[in-house]
Write a protein that holds these residues in place. Structure first.
Motif, mmCIF file in Angstrom:
data_model
loop_
_atom_site.group_PDB
_atom_site.id
_atom_site.type_symbol
_atom_site.label_atom_id
_atom_site.label_comp_id
_atom_site.label_asym_id
_atom_site.label_seq_id
_atom_site.Cartn_x
_atom_site.Cartn_y
_atom_site.Cartn_z
ATOM 1 N N ASP A 53 0.839 -1.196 0.000
ATOM 2 C CA ASP A 53 0.000 0.000 0.000
ATOM 3 C C ASP A 53 0.876 1.250 0.000
ATOM 4 O O ASP A 53 1.778 1.385 0.832
ATOM 5 C CB ASP A 53 -0.895 -0.020 1.245
ATOM 6 N N GLY A 55 0.346 4.229 0.984
ATOM 7 C CA GLY A 55 0.292 4.941 2.254
ATOM 8 C C GLY A 55 1.199 4.320 3.298
ATOM 9 O O GLY A 55 1.855 5.029 4.076
ATOM 10 N N HIS A 58 4.756 5.211 2.336
ATOM 11 C CA HIS A 58 5.002 6.620 2.655
ATOM 12 C C HIS A 58 5.258 6.792 4.149
ATOM 13 O O HIS A 58 6.181 7.524 4.558
ATOM 14 C CB HIS A 58 3.798 7.456 2.214
ATOM 15 N N ALA A 59 4.441 6.121 4.975
ATOM 16 C CA ALA A 59 4.624 6.222 6.426
ATOM 17 C C ALA A 59 5.986 5.668 6.842
ATOM 18 O O ALA A 59 6.671 6.254 7.693
ATOM 19 C CB ALA A 59 3.497 5.482 7.136
ATOM 20 N N LEU A 66 1.216 3.912 9.074
ATOM 21 C CA LEU A 66 0.001 4.628 8.712
ATOM 22 C C LEU A 66 -0.912 4.762 9.928
ATOM 23 O O LEU A 66 -1.082 3.819 10.695
ATOM 24 C CB LEU A 66 -0.708 3.850 7.605
ATOM 25 N N ALA A 70 -6.944 6.453 7.688
ATOM 26 C CA ALA A 70 -6.480 5.428 6.750
ATOM 27 C C ALA A 70 -6.202 4.111 7.471
ATOM 28 O O ALA A 70 -6.520 3.027 6.964
ATOM 29 C CB ALA A 70 -5.226 5.906 6.025
ATOM 30 N N LYS A 84 -7.388 13.565 2.542
ATOM 31 C CA LYS A 84 -6.329 13.325 1.560
ATOM 32 C C LYS A 84 -4.954 13.362 2.210
ATOM 33 O O LYS A 84 -4.038 12.655 1.797
ATOM 34 C CB LYS A 84 -6.421 14.363 0.439
ATOM 35 N N GLU A 85 -4.811 14.214 3.220
ATOM 36 C CA GLU A 85 -3.537 14.306 3.926
ATOM 37 C C GLU A 85 -3.226 12.997 4.634
ATOM 38 O O GLU A 85 -4.082 12.410 5.293
ATOM 39 C CB GLU A 85 -3.610 15.437 4.953
ATOM 40 N N ARG A 86 -2.005 12.526 4.497
ATOM 41 C CA ARG A 86 -1.620 11.275 5.143
ATOM 42 C C ARG A 86 -1.233 11.520 6.592
ATOM 43 O O ARG A 86 -0.567 12.500 6.917
ATOM 44 C CB ARG A 86 -0.471 10.617 4.375
ATOM 45 N N HIS A 87 -1.656 10.584 7.456
ATOM 46 C CA HIS A 87 -1.374 10.665 8.884
ATOM 47 C C HIS A 87 -0.457 9.515 9.265
ATOM 48 O O HIS A 87 -0.696 8.368 8.867
ATOM 49 C CB HIS A 87 -2.663 10.596 9.688
ATOM 50 N N ILE A 88 0.562 9.837 10.045
ATOM 51 C CA ILE A 88 1.582 8.856 10.396
ATOM 52 C C ILE A 88 1.719 8.775 11.911
ATOM 53 O O ILE A 88 1.783 9.801 12.598
ATOM 54 C CB ILE A 88 2.942 9.240 9.775
ATOM 55 N N CYS A 103 2.413 15.674 5.625
ATOM 56 C CA CYS A 103 1.637 14.697 6.391
ATOM 57 C C CYS A 103 1.483 15.197 7.824
ATOM 58 O O CYS A 103 2.133 16.152 8.242
ATOM 59 C CB CYS A 103 2.313 13.327 6.374
#
Length: 273
Positions: A53, A55, A58-59, A66, A70, A84-88, A103
């Protein structure tokens, strides 16, 4: 020597070099697999399959896993809105890697394991901080329905929630069949309307809500649009009418996108009963 891609596939997640070595994958094999495109290096010492995935990759690039909405979706929770913004999630002692301006970082309690989602209770806490109360509440009841959180998790969560959100833990139930039902119950509660949920009526079966003694409210999900289901719903509504009940039936789009119409219909029906 074990094949790197095969070992990652058996794990079902990304892994650190140290873990792969313990499972029999050599440094030479990792170098070969990366060069051949069989695995990817998300950051120094962390490897994944190419179809992982985006996401999650990216995390990992940023040193975490992630989080938030998400992660809730990947846990199987009902989520109203996914930004839309990714959260980590970095855990309590994590170190952010690279630029994090694209993020949002979460530092709540716990320790990150490469490729492993945050615990459901952490995911819910992140939602409570980032999302509106309806998104949090629907996800919370979804977790309760699936027995993904327990009494000790609720106590942990309540202790860490913003004060204005704690009442939602006490109000949550485990019998909501969908997030739509959670939204309806919460919104009616705000109006001062009490409902009975998952009520079994003799001669009719189980209905989503009963308000007062004679008003039935049904919340139909996105999947309830085929002709056969429509016929069954109409027949149920006719049976309910014959038993002296009035049925109001609302679909996903009405509940999520046209709530004022739903609210007006319910209030009008209650005024005539």
């Amino acid at each position: 020597m074990f094949n790197a891609a095969s070992v990652l596939a058996s794990l079902g997640r990304m892994a650190r070099t140290s873990e792969l070595k313990r499972l029999g994958v050599s440094e030479r094999e990792l170098t070969r697999a990366v060069r051949q495109g069989e695995v990817v290096r998300s950051r120094q010492g962390v490897y994944a399959l190419p179809d992982e995935d985006p996401g999650i990759l990216h995390a990992a690039e940023h040193g975490g896993v992630l989080g938030c909405a998400a992660a809730a979706v990947l846990h199987g929770l009902w989520v109203l809105h996914v930004p839309k913004e990714r959260h980590i999630w970095l855990g309590v002692n994590g170190t952010a890697r690279g630029r994090s301006d694209s993020c949002r970082i979460h530092w709540d309690a716990g320790h990150v394991e490469v490729g492993v989602l945050p615990p459901v209770r952490n995911t819910l806490l992140q939602l409570a901080v980032c999302a509106d109360e309806e998104t949090f509440f629907a996800a919370l009841e979804s977790a309760l329905r699936q027995a993904l959180v327990h009494v000790r998790d609720l106590a942990w969560l309540r202790l860490r929630l913003p004060a204005a959100r704690r009442w939602l833990v006490d109000f949550a139930r485990s019998d909501a069949d969908s997030g739509l039902e959670s939204l309806v119950r919460l919104r009616l509660h705000r109006l001062g309307i009490s409902v009975r949920t998952q009520v079994t009526i003799d001669g009719l079966g189980e209905v989503d809500f009963v308000v007062g003694t004679r008003l039935i409210i049904e919340a139909d999900g996105k999947e309830n649009h085929d002709g056969t289901k429509r016929h069954k719903d109409l027949r149920r509504d006719a049976v309910a009418a014959a038993l002296g009940y009035r049925t109001l039936r609302f679909d996903y789009d009405l509940i999520v996108h046209d709530w004022p119409i739903v609210e007006a219909a319910i209030l009008a029906a209650l005024s005539t009963l």
